[in-house]
Design an enzyme around this catalytic site. Sequence first.
Site, short mmCIF file in Angstrom:
data_model
loop_
_atom_site.label_atom_id
_atom_site.label_comp_id
_atom_site.label_asym_id
_atom_site.label_seq_id
_atom_site.Cartn_x
_atom_site.Cartn_y
_atom_site.Cartn_z
N SER A 149 0.50 20.37 86.66
CA SER A 149 1.13 19.11 86.26
C SER A 149 1.70 18.38 87.47
O SER A 149 0.94 18.00 88.36
CB SER A 149 2.18 19.41 85.18
OG SER A 149 2.54 18.22 84.53
N ASP A 225 -3.45 18.85 75.21
CA ASP A 225 -2.28 18.70 76.08
C ASP A 225 -1.46 17.49 75.63
O ASP A 225 -1.99 16.37 75.54
CB ASP A 225 -2.80 18.49 77.52
CG ASP A 225 -1.72 18.45 78.57
OD1 ASP A 225 -0.64 17.90 78.30
OD2 ASP A 225 -1.98 18.96 79.68
N HIS A 258 -0.36 22.00 77.25
CA HIS A 258 0.12 21.87 78.64
C HIS A 258 0.89 23.11 79.09
O HIS A 258 1.39 23.14 80.22
CB HIS A 258 1.05 20.64 78.70
CG HIS A 258 1.27 20.09 80.09
ND1 HIS A 258 0.27 19.49 80.82
CD2 HIS A 258 2.38 20.02 80.87
CE1 HIS A 258 0.75 19.08 81.98
NE2 HIS A 258 2.03 19.41 82.05
N1 LIG Z 1 11.57 19.66 78.91
C1 LIG Z 1 10.41 18.90 78.63
C2 LIG Z 1 9.15 19.66 78.90
C3 LIG Z 1 9.01 20.02 80.35
C4 LIG Z 1 7.67 20.66 80.62
O1 LIG Z 1 6.82 20.75 79.77
N2 LIG Z 1 7.47 21.07 81.87
C5 LIG Z 1 6.23 21.66 82.21
C6 LIG Z 1 5.64 20.93 83.37
S1 LIG Z 1 5.36 19.23 82.92
C7 LIG Z 1 4.78 18.48 84.33
O2 LIG Z 1 5.09 18.70 85.43
C8 LIG Z 1 6.44 23.12 82.55
O3 LIG Z 1 5.73 23.72 83.28
N3 LIG Z 1 7.48 23.70 81.93
C9 LIG Z 1 7.88 25.07 82.16
C10 LIG Z 1 7.53 26.00 81.06
O4 LIG Z 1 8.01 27.13 81.11
O5 LIG Z 1 6.73 25.64 80.17
C11 LIG Z 1 10.42 18.42 77.22
O6 LIG Z 1 11.47 18.58 76.63
O7 LIG Z 1 9.41 17.88 76.76
#
Ligand SMILES: N[C@@H](CCC(=O)N[C@@H](CSC=O)C(=O)NCC(=O)O)C(=O)O
Length: 280
Positions: A149, A225, A258
């Site tokens: 991402s 995604d 995602h």
């Molecule tokens: N907090 C957000 C969601 C944040 C999220 O999905 N982060 C992804 C990367 S998105 C792009 O860079 C991620 O890798 N999160 C870490 C995980 O452990 O999944 C929301 O509330 O939507």
Amino acid sequence: MSVTVRSEQACFGGTIGVYSHASRETGTEMRFSVFVPPGAAARPRPALYFLAGLTCTEETFMIKAGALRHAADHGLVLVAPDTSPRGLGLPGEEDSWDFGTGAGFYLDAEAEPWRPHYRMYSYVTRELPALIEAGFPVQAGRRGVFGHSMGGHGALVIGLRNPETYRSVSAFAPICNPVAVPWGEKAFGHYLGPDRSRWTAWDASLLMRQRPFPDSILVDQGMKDQFLDGQLRPESLESAAAAVGQKLVLRRHEGYDHSYWFIQSFIADHLAWHAERLGT
Ligand SMILES: N[C@@H](CCC(=O)N[C@@H](CSC=O)C(=O)NCC(=O)O)C(=O)O
């Protein structure tokens, strides 16, 4: 420069550790994690850098991606930096999850107040590799980069800007054309300022059109995604690749979102991709 060991534990015959140090580039304490595969002490290995996405830390990838078993099998050192400086107290830094803390976007900020500290590009491409090459059993200069991402954007940009240093590049669900999507417009507008001509140097789809990467690039994208429509734009990367003859393996996977479950499902292919190119 001194590095503090925060934790160090055995894993798959190697060692997984979290480390901290005073960073020259960010002016803060920075953390990073390193997996050293078995046998590296006797024979140094290539280093593969993973850049994580929004809200992640230096530990997220090591804990959630299921990568360590494959890194042990291939003999790759894995390195994962944090995703931004932390604790600076800059105005707006903690107000949203897609900007500021946990959202450094792997660029060097040009606008105040971010400019002196939000220097994740220089941190990841210069300061951190120097630390790793001085303190861990890695082969100097034999590097690959991948990410997810926001970190996929970082990996593509870093590879495209430094083809002589990074021999292999791949990404999971990268932000392919940040100048044209809300995440990128918000981050670049703050970190780089309102002059959009300053943004192009940090956009993988635009960079690729100027100078393709000398080897093929692997990108995996889930079709379920939640950020695909509106933030990621793999089609922009695909068009850029077609326009300049860049070899690109862009795989679209039905049903995957995602999350790190998606990353776990294809991580073995990425480790094999880098191992083949880094010559483990
Ligand atoms: N907090 C957000 C969601 C944040 C999220 O999905 N982060 C992804 C990367 S998105 C792009 O860079 C991620 O890798 N999160 C870490 C995980 O452990 O999944 C929301 O509330 O939507």
